[in-house]
Each structure stands twice: as C-alpha cells, then as structure tokens.
Design an enzyme around this catalytic site. Structure first.
Site, PDB file in Angstrom:
ATOM      1  N   SER A 367       0.860  -1.174   0.000  1.00  0.00           N
ATOM      2  CA  SER A 367       0.000   0.000   0.000  1.00  0.00           C
ATOM      3  C   SER A 367       0.896   1.224   0.000  1.00  0.00           C
ATOM      4  O   SER A 367       1.699   1.398   0.919  1.00  0.00           O
ATOM      5  CB  SER A 367      -0.916   0.018   1.226  1.00  0.00           C
ATOM      6  OG  SER A 367      -1.605   1.244   1.310  1.00  0.00           O
ATOM      7  N   ARG A 368       0.789   2.055  -1.027  1.00  0.00           N
ATOM      8  CA  ARG A 368       1.684   3.199  -1.135  1.00  0.00           C
ATOM      9  C   ARG A 368       1.254   4.361  -0.242  1.00  0.00           C
ATOM     10  O   ARG A 368       1.906   5.393  -0.220  1.00  0.00           O
ATOM     11  CB  ARG A 368       1.779   3.646  -2.600  1.00  0.00           C
ATOM     12  CG  ARG A 368       2.375   2.564  -3.476  1.00  0.00           C
ATOM     13  CD  ARG A 368       2.678   3.020  -4.885  1.00  0.00           C
ATOM     14  NE  ARG A 368       3.201   1.896  -5.659  1.00  0.00           N
ATOM     15  CZ  ARG A 368       2.501   1.157  -6.491  1.00  0.00           C
ATOM     16  NH1 ARG A 368       1.228   1.435  -6.674  1.00  0.00           N
ATOM     17  NH2 ARG A 368       3.049   0.164  -7.152  1.00  0.00           N
ATOM     18  N   VAL A 369       0.140   4.188   0.480  1.00  0.00           N
ATOM     19  CA  VAL A 369      -0.253   5.175   1.477  1.00  0.00           C
ATOM     20  C   VAL A 369       0.363   4.813   2.832  1.00  0.00           C
ATOM     21  O   VAL A 369       0.738   5.675   3.617  1.00  0.00           O
ATOM     22  CB  VAL A 369      -1.788   5.260   1.569  1.00  0.00           C
ATOM     23  CG1 VAL A 369      -2.219   6.126   2.729  1.00  0.00           C
ATOM     24  CG2 VAL A 369      -2.345   5.808   0.268  1.00  0.00           C
TER      25      VAL A 369
END
Length: 548
Positions: A367-369
């Site tokens: 998850s790039r968040v």
C-alpha cells in the site's frame, strides 16, 4: 378565365405568416441516416457537428453513443435492442453527453449502467443525473489520504492498509478470493456512513443476485448500489458499467459524503473495449488492444479522490479487481492498472489451496499510502508483522529439514506459522479495528509461541470474547486511537491473563508439555572426566589392599 396572381397579395400573406411565427418554438434538429449496423455498432451519415460521446436517438428506443468521428461518417455503439435498427433509419442528435441517473433512490437496488432496474422491484424515480465521463479533480482540489477505510480483515488492515480516497488494486487468478475481500469490505462499512457501489462486469446474473442476497443477509444492501452488466449483454453495456458506477458514487462524493466503488473486474472491461474498438475498426496494438486502453482505466481510477475541506472533504475510494492468468502480473492490463493505482493486494493460488485465507502474498503486496491510513494502535503493533512474515516465507522451504535447523531458524519458522494462523479469517466475518489490534498484538508479542498452531484460532476467538465481556473500556480506547503506555500495558496484561487461563501446550524451549508425565527427577551434578579418572584410581587401590 385563368386566375390572376397578384404579387402584392402573395407578399402580404408571406409577411403575415412570418410575423406570426414563434421563433422560440421552432426547433432545428440535425439528423442522419444509418449506413450499416452489425454487432451493436452503427455507421451513421449526415451528423457533421456531432460531439464525441454524444448521445444519439434512434428508433425503437435505442440509444447510441458517438465514438468514432470520421470525415464521412460517425461510428456509434448502440444500447438496447439494436437488432431492430436497419439501414436507412433516421438518427437524431440530442446535444447531450451521456449521463446516468444518480441519487439515494438507487440504494439497495440492482440496476444496469443506464440506471434501469434489473431486480424486478419497480421503476426508480431519481431526481438528478451525472455525466458518465467526468474530469478528475486536480491536485489543488485534493488532500492527502489519511483517513482509514477498514476492511475488517486483519491481514489487510495491519499490513496493506486502505485509506478513504485511495485506489487499491485487488489482483489474482480466478477463484482466489478477490470478490470475497470486496464483499467483506462492504459489510464492514455498512454502519460507517460509507455508500458502496459494486460494479459487476461480465458476470453471470445469477451470481450477481446471489451476491445481493449475501449483502441483504449481512444488513449491508441498503447502503449499496449494484450496477450489473451481465455476461450476455453487448460490449457497449459492459464498457459503460464502471463509468456509470463511478458517477453514482460521485453523487455522494461531491455532496460531502464517502463512497466506495468496486469494479469487478476491469479485465473483462478491457475485453469489452477491445471488442468494441475492433468492430469500430480502430487500429489494434499490443494483444489487439487499441492504443488508448491505458487511458481507458486511468481516466476512471483518477476520479477516486479525497477532496479538500473547502470542497466538503468527501471521498471516493476505488477497489479495482484484475484477474491474472497463472499469476502473470507482467501481462499488459495488469501492469497498466498496477501503474495507475496506489498499491496492490496480490492473491496467490498456492496459498489459497494450502488453506490461507485471505491468500495474500505479503512479499509483492503493498500500500503506497502506508501507515498514514492506519489508526495509531494498529500502526504501532503491526510494525514488525510484515517483516516477520516475509522472513518466514523465505525460510519456509527449509521447514522440511526439521531438527537439522539451528535454533534461530526454528524460532522464526514457529513464529511464522502462528502469525499465518492468527491472520486467517473466514469469509463474511470482518472484525472491528480494536479486536484486530488485540489479535495482532497477541501474535507479535509472543503470546502464541507456546500454543499449538491448530489451537491459535480457538485462542484468539476466546480472547476476543473475553475482551468484549470484561474489557469494553479498553476496546473503546483502542477504537478511539489511544495507544498510551497505560493502554498498551492494559492490553498486554489482558492478553497475558487470558493466555495463562487458556494454558500452554509447549514449554519455553518449544517442546510439548505432557501433563500425564511423572514429575522430573532432581538433576544430579554433572561429573567431570577427571573425577571419573580419580574414582577409578581409588577403586584400583582398594582392590589391591583387599588382595594383600
């Protein structure tokens, strides 16, 4: 006698007629004619000023959508009974771009991409519409994704968190649990104010009805809109479905609400667009897809957004689903969508067949968040979880060697087995975040290390039941984001007390505890070799003395 024509009379009559005309009531409609029609595609001549994606009106209540604007004709896709259209039929411009009905009236209903009901529960009377194609908000209109969207699945909320406004891809082979993750997310958010839009593309209608029944039993259908483009529908309907679902979600987004759009799945959407494009005679490219197939999905997924507070602070979260062939994530459509989204959850058939649920490959899922989309307690307790699981997967191949492994490796493998068991979760059983935090803390804190792997689910279920009965105040603190030293100590103490009451199956060295075995004897002091030599010398002297 021939009648005499008086020019003055004719002029006066024409003037009176012209004066009596109401200019506002006069309408000018641009019309064309159908040159050819086949496979849901019509070639139309005479619409010189038509716009791209403009709706066209044809006989028999058939609606057209202008896609190809060529020099001498227009290529249009047809919605409805296009078999009734024949060469020479009149086609009229509407002057309107394609829009779909939106609003709360659609909640709890199954509709097609044009907003027509498919569930047999009567007509839907909506008050407003939105364009199916809509420009995504710019950077200035957005704010960072920081509000969590809880899925209720421990493996996702702890390691691959999803935030409101994020685009997280769910990717994997068929029958690996992709739709199950999406359904559990809808069910988990039924009481959070999030409106869910589930777009079914190319599925059997019976499967869509069964899905709706599952949501109804879980009490989530009343907050869900199901947009269905079944497998037996024409390609234009399947092409339109995700844009229509996105527009229905945007209605709540731009009114300050929160929406979740699930596109199941975009692989079949790309197939439908390829079919349409080939019938429109657009030049094919890689794998026969048209050159703009990347733009097809990027303009859809970019509409997922977390708006800034000046615009209401609403959010639209997108969970696209992609089906791979034999786990090939490097194929054309999967790589396209991976590059568009903010992370991916990769489901693996080998893990699914070995009993891991959900069958998430932690190594390539991301998850790039990141932790921005997690509550503080989850972010703190799950920090080491992904690292330890990755180490376990790397060493898993050596597990067959058993006792030949060194102690550290055996400890990593034992911990990894219990982590996998602790993250296993049945379908339709999402957990609130406070119970997830306690479960992950029990696993990463070592409380499961002395329990047999097959007893881990029983341990966690009992621990959660006790926490709900005796530690409600602790759960409320965790749900509110409190992770102070006092809360941490209370959580660890509650888990340790339950572990003591539950009982251990292994000793501190990881060996089974046999409750029926006799108590161990007191250990004798270890004898040295020099002591043995001294004893033998004394025995020899005693024997010599006896002989003398």
């Amino acid at each position: 006698m021939p009648m005499q024509i008086n020019p003055d009379e004719i002029t006066s009559i024409l003037k009176s007629r012209i004066t009596g005309l109401d200019a506002e009531s006069a309408t000018l409609t641009e019309v064309g004619t159908v040159l050819s029609v086949s496979d849901g595609i019509a070639r139309v001549h005479g619409l010189d000023n038509v716009m791209s994606l403009e709706m066209l009106s044809l006989p028999h209540d058939v609606v057209g959508l202008a896609l190809n604007l060529e020099s001498d004709n227009v290529g249009a896709v047809l919605f409805g009974d296009w078999e009734e259209i024949s060469e020479g039929d009149i086609v009229k411009r509407t002057g309107e771009l394609l829009d779909v009905p939106v609003g709360e009236e659609l909640l709890g209903r199954i509709v097609d991409p044009l907003g027509r009901p498919l569930d047999g529960r009567g007509e839907i009377k909506t008050k407003s519409t939105r364009p199916a194609e809509f420009k995504a908000p710019g950077v200035v209109q957005r704010q960072p994704v920081k509000e969590p969207l809880q899925t209720g699945l421990k493996a996702i909320d702890s390691m691959i968190p999803i935030g409101r406004g994020q685009r997280e891809l769910i990717i994997g082979d068929r029958q690996t649990g992709k739709t199950t993750i999406a359904l559990d997310t809808i069910i988990n958010n039924r009481d959070t104010g999030v409106v869910s839009v589930y777009v079914a593309i190319g599925q059997r209608m019976s499967a869509v009805v069964q899905l709706a029944e599952t949501l109804r039993e879980a009490g989530a259908l009343e907050r869900t809109i199901i947009v269905a483009a079944p497998a037996d529908e024409a390609a234009p309907i399947k092409f339109l479905a995700p844009y229509a679902g996105c527009a229905m979600g945007e209605h709540f987004l731009y009114n300050g609400g929160h929406a979740l759009c699930i596109y199941d799945d975009l692989t079949k959407h790309a197939y439908a667009y390829r079919q349409m494009s080939l019938l429109l005679r657009r030049p094919p490219g890689r794998e026969a897809y048209p050159g703009d197939v990347f733009y097809l999905h990027s303009r859809l997924l970019e509409r997922a957004v977390k708006l800034n507070d000046e615009l209401g602070g609403g959010s639209l979260t997108a969970l696209p689903i992609i089906e791979t062939q034999l786990g090939d994530v490097s194929a054309y459509i999967p790589t396209n969508v991976i590059s568009i989204t903010d992370g991916q959850i990769f489901l693996e058939p080998q893990l699914f067949n070995s009993g891991v649920r959900p069958a998430i490959n932690v190594g390539i899922s991301v998850s790039r968040v990141g932790g921005n989309a997690q509550v503080t307690p989850m972010r703190r307790v799950a920090g080491r979880l992904k690292l330890e699981l990755s180490q376990y997967r790397d060493l898993e191949a050596f597990a067959q060697f058993g006792s030949d492994l060194d102690a550290d490796t055996q400890r990593i493998l034992a911990r990894g087995e219990r982590l996998v068991a602790s993250l296993n979760q049945g379908e339709r059983a999402p957990l609130p975040v406070e119970d997830e935090v306690l479960s992950v803390l029990a696993a990463t804190g070592g409380h499961l290390d002395r329990i047999l792997v097959e007893k881990v689910p029983e341990f966690l279920a009992g621990m959660i039941d006790r926490a709900r009965a005796q530690h409600q105040d602790l759960r409320e603190k965790i749900a509110g984001g409190d992770w102070s030293d006092e809360t941490q100590e209370a959580a660890r103490k509650a888990i340790a007390e339950f572990a003591d009451d539950f009982g251990y199956d292994l000793d501190e060295d990881g060996q089974p505890i046999d409750e029926d075995a006799p108590p161990p004897r007191a250990k004798q002091p270890k004898r040295d070799e020099s002591d043995d030599a001294q004893d033998s010398d004394e025995e020899e002297r005693e024997e010599e003395g006896a002989v003398a």
